[in-house]
Write an enzyme that holds these catalytic residues in place. Structure first.
Site, PDB file in Angstrom:
ATOM      1  N   PHE A  22       0.848  -1.196   0.000  1.00  0.00           N
ATOM      2  CA  PHE A  22       0.000   0.000   0.000  1.00  0.00           C
ATOM      3  C   PHE A  22       0.876   1.237   0.000  1.00  0.00           C
ATOM      4  O   PHE A  22       1.823   1.330   0.793  1.00  0.00           O
ATOM      5  CB  PHE A  22      -0.911   0.028   1.244  1.00  0.00           C
ATOM      6  CG  PHE A  22      -2.025  -0.966   1.167  1.00  0.00           C
ATOM      7  CD1 PHE A  22      -1.768  -2.315   1.321  1.00  0.00           C
ATOM      8  CD2 PHE A  22      -3.333  -0.553   0.932  1.00  0.00           C
ATOM      9  CE1 PHE A  22      -2.795  -3.251   1.227  1.00  0.00           C
ATOM     10  CE2 PHE A  22      -4.372  -1.477   0.842  1.00  0.00           C
ATOM     11  CZ  PHE A  22      -4.099  -2.827   0.992  1.00  0.00           C
ATOM     12  N   ALA A  23       0.550   2.182  -0.875  1.00  0.00           N
ATOM     13  CA  ALA A  23       1.281   3.447  -0.931  1.00  0.00           C
ATOM     14  C   ALA A  23       0.235   4.548  -1.036  1.00  0.00           C
ATOM     15  O   ALA A  23      -0.143   4.984  -2.128  1.00  0.00           O
ATOM     16  CB  ALA A  23       2.241   3.465  -2.105  1.00  0.00           C
ATOM     17  N   TYR A  43       3.212   8.215   1.037  1.00  0.00           N
ATOM     18  CA  TYR A  43       3.996   6.975   1.030  1.00  0.00           C
ATOM     19  C   TYR A  43       4.330   6.479  -0.373  1.00  0.00           C
ATOM     20  O   TYR A  43       5.089   5.522  -0.523  1.00  0.00           O
ATOM     21  CB  TYR A  43       3.299   5.889   1.865  1.00  0.00           C
ATOM     22  CG  TYR A  43       3.644   5.959   3.352  1.00  0.00           C
ATOM     23  CD1 TYR A  43       3.538   7.155   4.053  1.00  0.00           C
ATOM     24  CD2 TYR A  43       4.074   4.833   4.052  1.00  0.00           C
ATOM     25  CE1 TYR A  43       3.846   7.229   5.406  1.00  0.00           C
ATOM     26  CE2 TYR A  43       4.388   4.892   5.408  1.00  0.00           C
ATOM     27  CZ  TYR A  43       4.273   6.092   6.080  1.00  0.00           C
ATOM     28  OH  TYR A  43       4.587   6.152   7.419  1.00  0.00           O
ATOM     29  N   VAL A  73       5.413  -0.695   2.821  1.00  0.00           N
ATOM     30  CA  VAL A  73       6.134  -0.115   1.686  1.00  0.00           C
ATOM     31  C   VAL A  73       7.388   0.654   2.107  1.00  0.00           C
ATOM     32  O   VAL A  73       8.277   0.904   1.301  1.00  0.00           O
ATOM     33  CB  VAL A  73       5.199   0.803   0.860  1.00  0.00           C
ATOM     34  CG1 VAL A  73       4.920   2.129   1.590  1.00  0.00           C
ATOM     35  CG2 VAL A  73       5.768   1.060  -0.522  1.00  0.00           C
ATOM     36  N   ASP A  74       7.467   1.030   3.391  1.00  0.00           N
ATOM     37  CA  ASP A  74       8.620   1.824   3.846  1.00  0.00           C
ATOM     38  C   ASP A  74       9.801   0.898   4.126  1.00  0.00           C
ATOM     39  O   ASP A  74      10.374   0.886   5.213  1.00  0.00           O
ATOM     40  CB  ASP A  74       8.249   2.640   5.092  1.00  0.00           C
ATOM     41  CG  ASP A  74       7.714   1.787   6.232  1.00  0.00           C
ATOM     42  OD1 ASP A  74       7.245   0.660   5.975  1.00  0.00           O
ATOM     43  OD2 ASP A  74       7.780   2.250   7.390  1.00  0.00           O
ATOM     44  N   HIS A  95       8.899 -10.152  15.002  1.00  0.00           N
ATOM     45  CA  HIS A  95       9.214  -8.726  15.111  1.00  0.00           C
ATOM     46  C   HIS A  95      10.669  -8.591  15.559  1.00  0.00           C
ATOM     47  O   HIS A  95      11.077  -9.228  16.539  1.00  0.00           O
ATOM     48  CB  HIS A  95       8.279  -8.091  16.141  1.00  0.00           C
ATOM     49  CG  HIS A  95       8.284  -6.599  16.148  1.00  0.00           C
ATOM     50  ND1 HIS A  95       9.415  -5.868  16.411  1.00  0.00           N
ATOM     51  CD2 HIS A  95       7.297  -5.699  15.913  1.00  0.00           C
ATOM     52  CE1 HIS A  95       9.119  -4.573  16.349  1.00  0.00           C
ATOM     53  NE2 HIS A  95       7.836  -4.448  16.050  1.00  0.00           N
ATOM     54  N   THR A 127       4.063  -6.745  23.100  1.00  0.00           N
ATOM     55  CA  THR A 127       3.094  -5.638  23.144  1.00  0.00           C
ATOM     56  C   THR A 127       1.764  -6.014  22.500  1.00  0.00           C
ATOM     57  O   THR A 127       1.233  -5.314  21.645  1.00  0.00           O
ATOM     58  CB  THR A 127       3.675  -4.366  22.496  1.00  0.00           C
ATOM     59  OG1 THR A 127       4.067  -4.688  21.158  1.00  0.00           O
ATOM     60  CG2 THR A 127       4.867  -3.861  23.261  1.00  0.00           C
ATOM     61  N   GLU A 130      -1.753  -4.795  13.519  1.00  0.00           N
ATOM     62  CA  GLU A 130      -0.703  -5.704  13.999  1.00  0.00           C
ATOM     63  C   GLU A 130      -1.173  -6.451  15.256  1.00  0.00           C
ATOM     64  O   GLU A 130      -0.854  -7.625  15.437  1.00  0.00           O
ATOM     65  CB  GLU A 130       0.582  -4.924  14.288  1.00  0.00           C
ATOM     66  CG  GLU A 130       1.754  -5.803  14.670  1.00  0.00           C
ATOM     67  CD  GLU A 130       3.036  -4.990  14.835  1.00  0.00           C
ATOM     68  OE1 GLU A 130       3.773  -4.833  13.844  1.00  0.00           O
ATOM     69  OE2 GLU A 130       3.287  -4.493  15.952  1.00  0.00           O
TER      70      GLU A 130
HETATM   71  C1  2GW Z   1       1.278   5.508   8.512  1.00  0.00           C
HETATM   72  C2  2GW Z   1       1.506   6.083   9.761  1.00  0.00           C
HETATM   73  C3  2GW Z   1       1.366   7.470   9.918  1.00  0.00           C
HETATM   74  C4  2GW Z   1       1.035   8.242   8.821  1.00  0.00           C
HETATM   75  C5  2GW Z   1       0.813   7.646   7.590  1.00  0.00           C
HETATM   76  C6  2GW Z   1       0.923   6.281   7.422  1.00  0.00           C
HETATM   77  C7  2GW Z   1       0.729   5.655   6.123  1.00  0.00           C
HETATM   78  C8  2GW Z   1       0.882   4.278   5.986  1.00  0.00           C
HETATM   79  C9  2GW Z   1       0.434   6.420   4.951  1.00  0.00           C
HETATM   80  O1  2GW Z   1       0.263   7.667   4.950  1.00  0.00           O
HETATM   81  N1  2GW Z   1       0.333   5.789   3.744  1.00  0.00           N
HETATM   82  C10 2GW Z   1       0.471   4.440   3.644  1.00  0.00           C
HETATM   83  O2  2GW Z   1       0.416   3.892   2.528  1.00  0.00           O
HETATM   84  N2  2GW Z   1       0.712   3.682   4.763  1.00  0.00           N
HETATM   85  C11 2GW Z   1       0.822   2.217   4.622  1.00  0.00           C
HETATM   86  O3  2GW Z   1       0.681   1.592   5.873  1.00  0.00           O
HETATM   87  C12 2GW Z   1       2.197   1.847   4.081  1.00  0.00           C
HETATM   88  O4  2GW Z   1       2.093   0.675   3.296  1.00  0.00           O
HETATM   89  C13 2GW Z   1       2.972   1.579   5.349  1.00  0.00           C
HETATM   90  O5  2GW Z   1       4.126   0.802   5.141  1.00  0.00           O
HETATM   91  C14 2GW Z   1       1.897   0.887   6.186  1.00  0.00           C
HETATM   92  C15 2GW Z   1       2.124   0.909   7.707  1.00  0.00           C
HETATM   93  O6  2GW Z   1       2.506   2.207   8.121  1.00  0.00           O
HETATM   94  P1  2GW Z   1       4.005   2.492   8.593  1.00  0.00           P
HETATM   95  O7  2GW Z   1       4.928   1.701   7.718  1.00  0.00           O
HETATM   96  O8  2GW Z   1       4.244   3.957   8.664  1.00  0.00           O
HETATM   97  O9  2GW Z   1       3.985   1.941  10.046  1.00  0.00           O
HETATM   98  P2  2GW Z   1       5.188   1.190  10.840  1.00  0.00           P
HETATM   99  O10 2GW Z   1       6.420   1.082  10.001  1.00  0.00           O
HETATM  100  O11 2GW Z   1       5.316   1.825  12.182  1.00  0.00           O
HETATM  101  O12 2GW Z   1       4.509  -0.199  10.940  1.00  0.00           O
HETATM  102  C16 2GW Z   1       4.146  -1.133  11.913  1.00  0.00           C
HETATM  103  O13 2GW Z   1       2.970  -0.781  12.628  1.00  0.00           O
HETATM  104  C17 2GW Z   1       1.797  -0.556  11.812  1.00  0.00           C
HETATM  105  C18 2GW Z   1       0.618  -0.329  12.703  1.00  0.00           C
HETATM  106  O14 2GW Z   1       0.782   0.830  13.463  1.00  0.00           O
HETATM  107  C19 2GW Z   1       1.508  -1.752  10.913  1.00  0.00           C
HETATM  108  O15 2GW Z   1       1.075  -2.866  11.666  1.00  0.00           O
HETATM  109  C20 2GW Z   1       2.739  -2.122  10.131  1.00  0.00           C
HETATM  110  O16 2GW Z   1       2.488  -3.301   9.359  1.00  0.00           O
HETATM  111  C21 2GW Z   1       3.882  -2.364  11.078  1.00  0.00           C
HETATM  112  O17 2GW Z   1       5.032  -2.666  10.304  1.00  0.00           O
HETATM  113 MN    MN Z   2       6.470   0.323   8.067  1.00  0.00          MN
END
Ligand code: 2GW
Ligand code: MN
Length: 297
Positions: free
Chosen positions: A65-66, A70, A156-157, A177, A189, A247
């Site tokens: 997802f993007a 993102y 995607v990040d 994790h 957690t 998660e």
């Molecule tokens: C996410 C957080 C804050 C603001 C925007 C976004 C965001 C996420 C966005 O604006 N656009 C978007 O496409 N995303 C998608 O959601 C993207 O694929 C991203 O990789 C995913 C999860 O957000 P991310 O990567 O910023 O969160 P992390 O790296 O802290 O991820 C962990 O926790 C998440 C739940 O809070 C999820 O469970 C994720 O799978 C975990 O890796």
């Molecule tokens: Mn992420």
């Protein structure tokens, strides 16, 4: 289908034999108590696995997802995936985005395709992350079931930094994790409030899984994403949101639907955590993000 399976026969292959009295890794757990392999470097032979998978001519779907800003992560994600993800196999990249025109043009190898799926965005980031479960279950049923055998669902990040191949595939797989693989149960957690559908009692739980990479057959991913989405909707109706969004629900699901394979933190690493001795490869890495700049808006 039976006929196809019968045709699998390996050619002559030269490799060192497995040694019953000399396990390849003694420093890490290689198998869960329910007999699911935990995938670590050194424990498998990719030549054998690739040959077996090749003969089935299956396609692997990678979903990502993007949404909103993102989209900036897509270029590196896709370019590194072309170098390291399922090399030599058929791959469909499914890119869910609200900005289809901002999906970068990346040169793809033979047998690999990009499919852009336009979806709406949600104002709250928690919702963006959680709604992935809904969209994955919808598209699994509508489309993926007709196009691919397995789905690998990713954040995607991230960028690929080493091989991620068919060794990860199984009916249902999750990933340890990287911050909790060595932790005690009490420090996982999980969602601890009984009012949430994601609640896990303090005396249960095997591992803490990360939401950023999971997958399995389309049928298993459908069941997982549908159940997690439904639980998220029940929480919403009750005015509660799980501590780590989807998660938390994923972790609850894996507690009562044990994964058939588990990926080691090689498949989800963050360099902020250093380079422990047990980590022989860093295959899939978190891309550092400027939280304030990338996340807001
Ligand atoms: C996410 C957080 C804050 C603001 C925007 C976004 C965001 C996420 C966005 O604006 N656009 C978007 O496409 N995303 C998608 O959601 C993207 O694929 C991203 O990789 C995913 C999860 O957000 P991310 O990567 O910023 O969160 P992390 O790296 O802290 O991820 C962990 O926790 C998440 C739940 O809070 C999820 O469970 C994720 O799978 C975990 O890796
Ligand atoms: Mn992420």
């Amino acid at each position: 289908i039976l006929e196809d399976l019968l045709q699998i026969e390996l050619p002559r292959m030269i490799y060192t034999k497995p040694q019953i009295l000399k396990p390849p890794r003694c420093d890490v757990l290689m198998m869960t108590p329910w007999f699911a392999p935990i995938v670590w470097e050194g424990t498998y032979n990719s030549e054998i696995l690739n040959e077996q998978f090749r003969q089935r001519n299956d396609t692997v779907g990678l979903t990502v997802f993007a949404i909103k800003k993102y989209v900036v992560f897509l270029k590196t994600f896709l370019e590194t995936a072309e170098t390291y993800f399922m090399v030599g196999h058929r791959v469909n990249y499914y890119i869910f985005t609200d900005r289809p025109e901002e999906v970068p043009k990346v040169a793809l190898k033979e047998g690999r395709n990009i499919v852009v799926l336009q979806v709406q965005n949600y104002p709250r980031w928690q919702e963006i992350s959680m709604r992935r479960m809904e969209m994955l279950s919808y598209f699994s049923q509508q489309r993926f079931i007709n196009e691919v055998s397995y789905l690998v669902c990713m954040d995607v990040d991230m960028k690929f930094n080493d091989q991620v191949g068919v060794e990860i595939l199984s009916d249902l797989f999750g990933t340890l994790h990287p911050a909790f693989y060595a932790a005690e149960r009490r420090s996982f957690t999980y969602e601890r409030r009984p009012a949430s559908q994601a609640y896990v009692p303090s005396d249960e739980g095997d591992f803490y899984y990360m939401g950023s990479i999971f997958g399995g057959t389309v049928m298993e991913v459908y069941k997982l994403t549908k159940k997690c989405h439904e639980a998220i909707m029940v929480d919403k109706a009750n005015g509660i949101e799980a501590i780590w969004q989807e998660e938390s629900h994923l972790n609850k699901y894996f507690l009562y639907h044990k994964p058939t394979k588990i990926l080691s933190p090689e498949y989800m690493w963050d360099d902020n955590l250093g380079r422990p001795e047990i980590l022989k490869k860093r295959r899939f890495l978190a891309v550092p993000k400027n939280h304030a700049a990338i996340r807001n808006k």
